[in-house]
Design an enzyme around this catalytic site. Structure first.
Site, PDB file in Angstrom:
ATOM      1  N   GLN A 163      25.190  49.198 144.090  1.00  0.00           N
ATOM      2  CA  GLN A 163      24.381  48.165 144.740  1.00  0.00           C
ATOM      3  C   GLN A 163      23.795  48.642 146.071  1.00  0.00           C
ATOM      4  O   GLN A 163      22.937  47.964 146.638  1.00  0.00           O
ATOM      5  CB  GLN A 163      25.196  46.885 144.944  1.00  0.00           C
ATOM      6  CG  GLN A 163      26.303  46.995 145.979  1.00  0.00           C
ATOM      7  CD  GLN A 163      27.156  45.745 146.075  1.00  0.00           C
ATOM      8  OE1 GLN A 163      28.088  45.549 145.290  1.00  0.00           O
ATOM      9  NE2 GLN A 163      26.855  44.891 147.035  1.00  0.00           N
ATOM     10  N   CYS A 169      25.907  41.995 145.078  1.00  0.00           N
ATOM     11  CA  CYS A 169      27.021  42.023 144.124  1.00  0.00           C
ATOM     12  C   CYS A 169      26.869  40.949 143.051  1.00  0.00           C
ATOM     13  O   CYS A 169      27.172  41.172 141.885  1.00  0.00           O
ATOM     14  CB  CYS A 169      28.340  41.840 144.863  1.00  0.00           C
ATOM     15  SG  CYS A 169      28.414  40.310 145.818  1.00  0.00           S
ATOM     16  N   HIS A 313      33.071  38.302 147.138  1.00  0.00           N
ATOM     17  CA  HIS A 313      32.482  39.366 146.319  1.00  0.00           C
ATOM     18  C   HIS A 313      32.432  38.935 144.858  1.00  0.00           C
ATOM     19  O   HIS A 313      33.317  38.200 144.396  1.00  0.00           O
ATOM     20  CB  HIS A 313      33.335  40.631 146.482  1.00  0.00           C
ATOM     21  CG  HIS A 313      32.717  41.885 145.974  1.00  0.00           C
ATOM     22  ND1 HIS A 313      31.385  42.203 146.140  1.00  0.00           N
ATOM     23  CD2 HIS A 313      33.255  42.942 145.299  1.00  0.00           C
ATOM     24  CE1 HIS A 313      31.145  43.381 145.586  1.00  0.00           C
ATOM     25  NE2 HIS A 313      32.258  43.848 145.074  1.00  0.00           N
TER      26      HIS A 313
END
Ligand SMILES: *[C@@H]1O[C@H](CO)[C@@H](O)[C@H](O)[C@H]1NC(C)=O
Ligand SMILES: *[C@@H]1O[C@H](CO)[C@@H](O)[C@H](O)[C@H]1NC(C)=O
Length: 398
Positions: A163, A169, A313
């Protein structure tokens, strides 16, 4: 946080200069690098945690191809790297730790730079909170499930991605999980476009940012694809946001390769439904606390704050298993194959995951979400049971 941030002002100036210099000259390089990272299934033998005696900044620069634009940045990065190396070694000499830390491509990043990767905004998850879908048994008998599951062995998981320095994410976790469900159902494993999701998914609730590199969730990604024509492949809509820039949507419906009809949201904070779904449906787009993952190298991780987990995340769950009678969740990250176990992390899994709960006391970190709760119960190691979804895919008309 902040103990690695030696000179905050210096860093931000340096950052700005570095970003403007690089932005204009490096775009083509970035695309190539991203594509290379995307197809790289293995990395050449890296220096592992037990090989760090005498490992220096010079070794690190050579191993990770690091080049710095000024001697100031060089010296600053060396200080950050040396702090990382010292804390990695201290961790590894602690016999109570079940996992090892190591050196990776992020070892010269400050805490602030690292935290930019954690682009999961919890506020959005609440606003789109859905009722438990029909068909979920309240009590799945996990004893009836296989002892271990690894969807990689079924050829429905693409290579580990990167990423970059963007809080994307959520687009990686959702695209990867969609890739897997398309492959499970059609037998064709496509590499799907994270940039398409980043550029085209609006964030109408304006919770904690504006979407794109500033965060989002798999829910808003799938919801948007279901209403607006699907998703393109990586090859027709490549990743450009590696340095953290956002771009305009240029999705073409005729180029879409998948018919997303919606998503299934698993019941929050329950162990059995997640086990059932990962065993019987396919990989799952999950959300976790990852603030302590930066130096993870190998083993079964159990280093999250279980009292006040801060979900930050989004990643992909691809299986589970046991190692020396310690259960684990098998989780794919999007931080290159240099990180963790070739890009993966194993997270501690216990039979009482659903009873391992804490309170997220900053559910609206970022700039907040209107009307959201100010704390929320989060269960499972690293909060793994909290907010999990998988996409549903329609069949073409016959
Ligand atoms: C967990 O997070 C809370 C809130 O930030 C903090 O007060 C506490 O010290 C943390 N616990 C551990 C073990 O890090
Ligand atoms: C997508 O799937 C739905 C449900 O199976 C179906 O009704 C629809 O026709 C499909 N659309 C396309 C473009 O294939």
């Amino acid at each position: 946080m902040g103990h690695l941030l030696l000179h905050p002002h210096f860093t931000s100036d340096l950052e700005e200069e570095r970003k403007t210099n690089l932005r204009h000259t490096m775009r083509a390089v970035v695309v190539v690098a991203a594509l290379v990272a995307l197809v790289a299934t293995t990395v050449s033998a890296k220096t592992l945690w037990h090989q760090l005696d005498g490992y220096s900044f010079e070794h690190f620069k050579a191993e990770y191809g690091k080049r710095y634009l000024s001697s100031e940045e060089h010296d600053f990065r060396r200080q950050v790297f040396e702090r990382t190396l010292a804390s990695v070694k201290a961790h590894n000499s602690d016999p109570t730790k079940t996992w090892k830390q190591g050196i990776n491509h992020m070892s010269d990043w400050t805490d602030g730079e690292f935290k930019r990767l954690l682009g999961y905004d919890k506020g959005i998850g609440y606003s789109l909170h859905r009722p438990t879908p029909p068909g979920f048994k309240a009590n799945v008998d996990v004893n009836g499930l296989p002892d271990s599951v690894d969807w990689r062995t079924k050829h429905v998981v693409t290579a580990v991605k990167d990423q970059g320095q963007c809080g994307s994410c959520w687009s990686f976790g959702s695209a990867e999980t969609l890739e897997s469900h398309v492959a499970v159902q059609t037998g064709t494993l496509e590499v799907l476009s994270e940039q398409n999701i980043l550029d085209c998914t609006p964030n109408p609730e304006e919770c904690g940012g504006t979407g794109g590199c500033q965060g989002g969730t798999a829910e808003i990604a799938y919801e948007h694809m279901a209403k607006h024509g699907g998703l393109q492949t990586e090859w027709t809509y490549p990743y450009l946001s590696w340095y953290g820039d956002n771009y305009k949507c240029h999705f073409k419906e005729k180029m879409s390769v998948v018919n997303v009809t919606g998503y299934v949201k698993l019941p929050s904070n329950q162990y059995e439904p997640l086990m059932d779904a990962i065993a019987n449906k396919g990989p799952i787009s999950i959300s976790v606390e990852a603030v302590a993952w930066k130096n993870y190298e190998s083993g079964i991780f159990d280093g999250c704050n279980q009292t006040n987990p801060d979900i930050d995340h989004a990643v992909q769950l691809v299986g589970y298993g046991d190692d020396n009678s310690q259960g684990y969740w098998l989780v794919r990250n999007s931080w290159t194959p240099h990180w963790g176990e070739s890009g993966y992390i194993r997270i501690r899994r216990t039979a009482n995951e659903g009873g391992r709960c804490g309170m997220d006391i900053t559910p609206q970190d970022g700039s907040g979400c209107k009307g959201g709760p100010d704390k929320v119960k989060v269960c499972g190691t690293c909060g793994i049971l909290f907010d999990n979804v998988y996409p549903t895919i329609g069949v073409p008309p016959s």
